[in-house]
Design a protein around this motif. Structure first.
Motif, PDB file in Angstrom:
ATOM      1  N   SER A 185      25.328  54.520  72.081  1.00  0.00           N
ATOM      2  CA  SER A 185      24.201  55.635  71.993  1.00  0.00           C
ATOM      3  C   SER A 185      24.998  56.969  71.611  1.00  0.00           C
ATOM      4  O   SER A 185      24.289  58.108  72.441  1.00  0.00           O
ATOM      5  CB  SER A 185      22.965  55.338  72.756  1.00  0.00           C
ATOM      6  OG  SER A 185      22.382  54.283  72.368  1.00  0.00           O
ATOM      7  N   VAL A 186      26.304  57.162  71.113  1.00  0.00           N
ATOM      8  CA  VAL A 186      26.581  58.552  71.367  1.00  0.00           C
ATOM      9  C   VAL A 186      27.011  59.211  69.789  1.00  0.00           C
ATOM     10  O   VAL A 186      27.216  60.274  69.923  1.00  0.00           O
ATOM     11  CB  VAL A 186      27.715  58.750  72.277  1.00  0.00           C
ATOM     12  CG1 VAL A 186      27.655  58.542  73.681  1.00  0.00           C
ATOM     13  CG2 VAL A 186      29.039  57.926  71.656  1.00  0.00           C
ATOM     14  N   VAL A 187      26.904  58.114  68.960  1.00  0.00           N
ATOM     15  CA  VAL A 187      27.209  58.446  67.521  1.00  0.00           C
ATOM     16  C   VAL A 187      25.885  58.879  66.589  1.00  0.00           C
ATOM     17  O   VAL A 187      25.098  57.846  66.499  1.00  0.00           O
ATOM     18  CB  VAL A 187      28.157  57.460  66.803  1.00  0.00           C
ATOM     19  CG1 VAL A 187      28.384  57.799  65.323  1.00  0.00           C
ATOM     20  CG2 VAL A 187      29.227  57.374  67.684  1.00  0.00           C
ATOM     21  N   TYR A 188      25.697  60.021  66.106  1.00  0.00           N
ATOM     22  CA  TYR A 188      24.707  60.242  65.308  1.00  0.00           C
ATOM     23  C   TYR A 188      24.737  60.149  63.885  1.00  0.00           C
ATOM     24  O   TYR A 188      26.175  60.245  63.528  1.00  0.00           O
ATOM     25  CB  TYR A 188      24.351  61.765  65.629  1.00  0.00           C
ATOM     26  CG  TYR A 188      23.781  61.885  66.957  1.00  0.00           C
ATOM     27  CD1 TYR A 188      22.256  61.988  67.410  1.00  0.00           C
ATOM     28  CD2 TYR A 188      24.394  61.878  68.162  1.00  0.00           C
ATOM     29  CE1 TYR A 188      21.649  61.946  68.523  1.00  0.00           C
ATOM     30  CE2 TYR A 188      23.784  62.003  69.476  1.00  0.00           C
ATOM     31  CZ  TYR A 188      22.516  61.909  69.708  1.00  0.00           C
ATOM     32  OH  TYR A 188      21.859  61.850  70.825  1.00  0.00           O
ATOM     33  N   PRO A 189      23.851  60.038  63.165  1.00  0.00           N
ATOM     34  CA  PRO A 189      22.489  59.983  63.456  1.00  0.00           C
ATOM     35  C   PRO A 189      21.914  58.657  63.933  1.00  0.00           C
ATOM     36  O   PRO A 189      20.588  58.576  64.357  1.00  0.00           O
ATOM     37  CB  PRO A 189      21.815  60.118  62.184  1.00  0.00           C
ATOM     38  CG  PRO A 189      22.908  59.583  60.984  1.00  0.00           C
ATOM     39  CD  PRO A 189      24.138  59.691  61.665  1.00  0.00           C
ATOM     40  N   ALA A 190      22.700  57.461  64.096  1.00  0.00           N
ATOM     41  CA  ALA A 190      22.259  56.271  64.503  1.00  0.00           C
ATOM     42  C   ALA A 190      21.618  56.367  65.972  1.00  0.00           C
ATOM     43  O   ALA A 190      20.390  55.602  66.287  1.00  0.00           O
ATOM     44  CB  ALA A 190      23.257  55.182  64.694  1.00  0.00           C
ATOM     45  N   ALA A 191      22.247  57.276  66.925  1.00  0.00           N
ATOM     46  CA  ALA A 191      21.855  57.496  68.129  1.00  0.00           C
ATOM     47  C   ALA A 191      20.587  58.065  68.328  1.00  0.00           C
ATOM     48  O   ALA A 191      19.612  57.701  69.348  1.00  0.00           O
ATOM     49  CB  ALA A 191      22.638  58.066  68.932  1.00  0.00           C
ATOM     50  N   ALA A 192      20.140  58.843  67.453  1.00  0.00           N
ATOM     51  CA  ALA A 192      18.727  59.442  67.226  1.00  0.00           C
ATOM     52  C   ALA A 192      17.567  58.554  67.178  1.00  0.00           C
ATOM     53  O   ALA A 192      16.298  58.851  67.368  1.00  0.00           O
ATOM     54  CB  ALA A 192      18.864  60.490  66.437  1.00  0.00           C
ATOM     55  N   LEU A 193      17.959  57.521  66.212  1.00  0.00           N
ATOM     56  CA  LEU A 193      16.775  56.609  65.791  1.00  0.00           C
ATOM     57  C   LEU A 193      15.865  55.954  66.814  1.00  0.00           C
ATOM     58  O   LEU A 193      14.773  56.013  66.862  1.00  0.00           O
ATOM     59  CB  LEU A 193      17.501  55.642  65.013  1.00  0.00           C
ATOM     60  CG  LEU A 193      18.016  56.148  63.609  1.00  0.00           C
ATOM     61  CD1 LEU A 193      18.651  55.058  62.733  1.00  0.00           C
ATOM     62  CD2 LEU A 193      17.182  56.924  62.747  1.00  0.00           C
ATOM     63  N   PRO A 194      16.616  55.224  67.810  1.00  0.00           N
ATOM     64  CA  PRO A 194      15.636  54.517  68.843  1.00  0.00           C
ATOM     65  C   PRO A 194      15.179  55.426  70.020  1.00  0.00           C
ATOM     66  O   PRO A 194      14.030  55.398  70.424  1.00  0.00           O
ATOM     67  CB  PRO A 194      16.650  53.710  69.527  1.00  0.00           C
ATOM     68  CG  PRO A 194      17.905  54.161  69.259  1.00  0.00           C
ATOM     69  CD  PRO A 194      18.052  54.936  68.106  1.00  0.00           C
ATOM     70  N   ARG A 195      15.711  56.726  70.031  1.00  0.00           N
ATOM     71  CA  ARG A 195      15.139  57.754  71.028  1.00  0.00           C
ATOM     72  C   ARG A 195      14.002  58.252  70.159  1.00  0.00           C
ATOM     73  O   ARG A 195      12.846  58.482  70.947  1.00  0.00           O
ATOM     74  CB  ARG A 195      16.199  58.860  70.994  1.00  0.00           C
ATOM     75  CG  ARG A 195      15.799  59.875  72.148  1.00  0.00           C
ATOM     76  CD  ARG A 195      16.901  60.925  72.238  1.00  0.00           C
ATOM     77  NE  ARG A 195      18.010  60.475  72.959  1.00  0.00           N
ATOM     78  CZ  ARG A 195      18.925  61.368  73.265  1.00  0.00           C
ATOM     79  NH1 ARG A 195      18.808  62.811  73.191  1.00  0.00           N
ATOM     80  NH2 ARG A 195      20.176  60.982  73.567  1.00  0.00           N
TER      81      ARG A 195
END
Ligand code: OAD
Length: 243
Positions: A185-195
Motif C-alpha cells: 500500500s505504498v504505490v499510488y494511485p492503487a494505494a489510495a483506492l481502499p483508503r
C-alpha cells in the motif's frame, strides 16, 4: 474487533498486490528477496530505462514471465474464482496491481489489471496493437510504423490506463466490502483506492502478515498468508443478493 464476515454478502472488491502471488513462488517487490532488492526500479521499470537499454529491460520482463508461467495459482486464487461463480453476477470484482495474470488463470472473470499484463507487448506509440510478449525483438517496429514494441505494463512515471482506473474506482464506489491482499500500500494511485473506500464507510479487510500504511484505516486486519485467509473468508462468506 468487528467480524470480517457480514450477515449478507453484498458486493466484494478484492484488491491484490505482489504478496498475493508470493505463495506461488513469484517474488514480491519490496523487502528481503524482493525484486527491487539490489536493483533500482529506475533502472528497469521506467520509460527512461527502456529508452536507454531496451534489451536489458526486455530480458528482465521475459525472465519474470518465464517464472510466472512455471507457477500455478494457489488455493486463495481458486477460492476467489469460486466465490465469484457462487455469488450473483457482478458481486465480486478483483482489482490487481499484479501483472502475472494469475487471477484469470484461476478462473476469476471480473478482473481489472491496473498495472498491465506481463504476457503482452504493446506498441509504444499507443496505436493499440498488442502481441504475445515472447514475439517481438527489442527495437522491432510496430506495423503502424510509429513505435517499437514494449512490455504492456505500467512503469514508474507513467499514468494508469484511465479506463482501468475508472473501472476500479467504480467497483469500489459500489462495494460493501473490500479485501486488500498482499500489498504494501505504498504505490499510488492503487494505494489510495481502499483508503478512500474506508473513509466512505466500506468495510475494509486487510490481509497481510505485515503492517502497512493502510492498516490503521482498515476495519479488520488479518495477519495471515493470502491463501489460508482467503480460503477461510470465502468459505464463511454468506450467499447474497446484490443491491
Ligand atoms: P510489495 O512488494 O511492495 O508488497 C508486497 C506485500 O505483500 C508486503 O506488504 C508483504 O508483507 C505482503 N506479503 C508477502 N507475502 C504475503 C502472503 N503470503 N500473503 C499476504 N501478503 C503477503 O508489492 P505491491 O504492494 O504489489 O508496480 O507493489 C506495488 C507495486 O510496486 C507493484 O505493482 C509494482 C511495484 O513497483 C509497478 O511495477 C508499476
Amino acid at each position: 474487533m468487528t467480524s470480517p464476515v457480514p450477515d449478507s454478502a453484498g458486493r466484494v472488491v478484492v484488491l491484490t498486490g505482489a504478496g498475493m502471488s508470493a505463495e506461488c513462488g513469484i517474488p514480491v517487490f519490496r523487502g528481503s528477496g524482493g525484486l527491487w532488492e539490489g536493483s533500482r526500479p529506475e533502472d528497469l521499470a521506467t520509460p527512461e530505462a527502456f529508452a536507454a537499454d531496451p534489451e536489458r529491460v526486455w530480458r528482465w520482463y521475459r525472465e519474470r514471465l518465464a517464472g510466472v508461467l512455471e507457477a500455478e495459482p494457489h488455493a486463495g486464487y481458486t477460492a476467489l474464482a469460486e466465490l465469484e461463480r457462487r455469488l450473483p453476477d457482478g458481486a465480486v470484482t478483483v482489482i490487481t496491481q499484479n501483472v502475472d495474470g494469475m487471477h484469470r488463470r484461476a478462473g476469476s472473470r471480473r478482473v481489472v489489471e491496473l498495472h498491465g499484463n506481463l504476457t503482452r507487448a504493446r506498441c509504444s506509440a499507443g496505436c493499440g496493437r498488442t502481441r504475445p510478449t515472447e514475439e517481438p525483438e527489442p527495437n522491432e517496429m510496430c506495423s503502424c510504423g510509429k513505435g517499437t514494441w514494449r512490455p504492456d505494463v505500467v512503469w514508474f512515471g507513467e499514468s494508469l490506463d484511465p479506463a482501468c482506473l475508472c473501472a476500479a474506482e467504480r467497483a469500489l464506489e459500489n462495494a460493501d466490502t473490500a479485501w486488500v491482499v498482499g500489498t504494501s500500500s505504498v504505490v499510488y494511485p492503487a494505494a489510495a483506492l481502499p483508503r478512500m473506500a474506508a473513509e466512505r464507510g466500506v468495510t475494509v479487510v486487510e490481509i497481510n502478515p505485515e503492517t502497512t500504511p493502510l492498516s490503521e484505516y482498515a476495519t479488520r486486519v488479518l495477519r495471515g498468508a493470502a491463501s489460508e485467509e482467503l480460503v477461510s473468508l470465502a468459505a464463511a462468506w454468506p450467499e447474497g443478493s446484490t443491491r
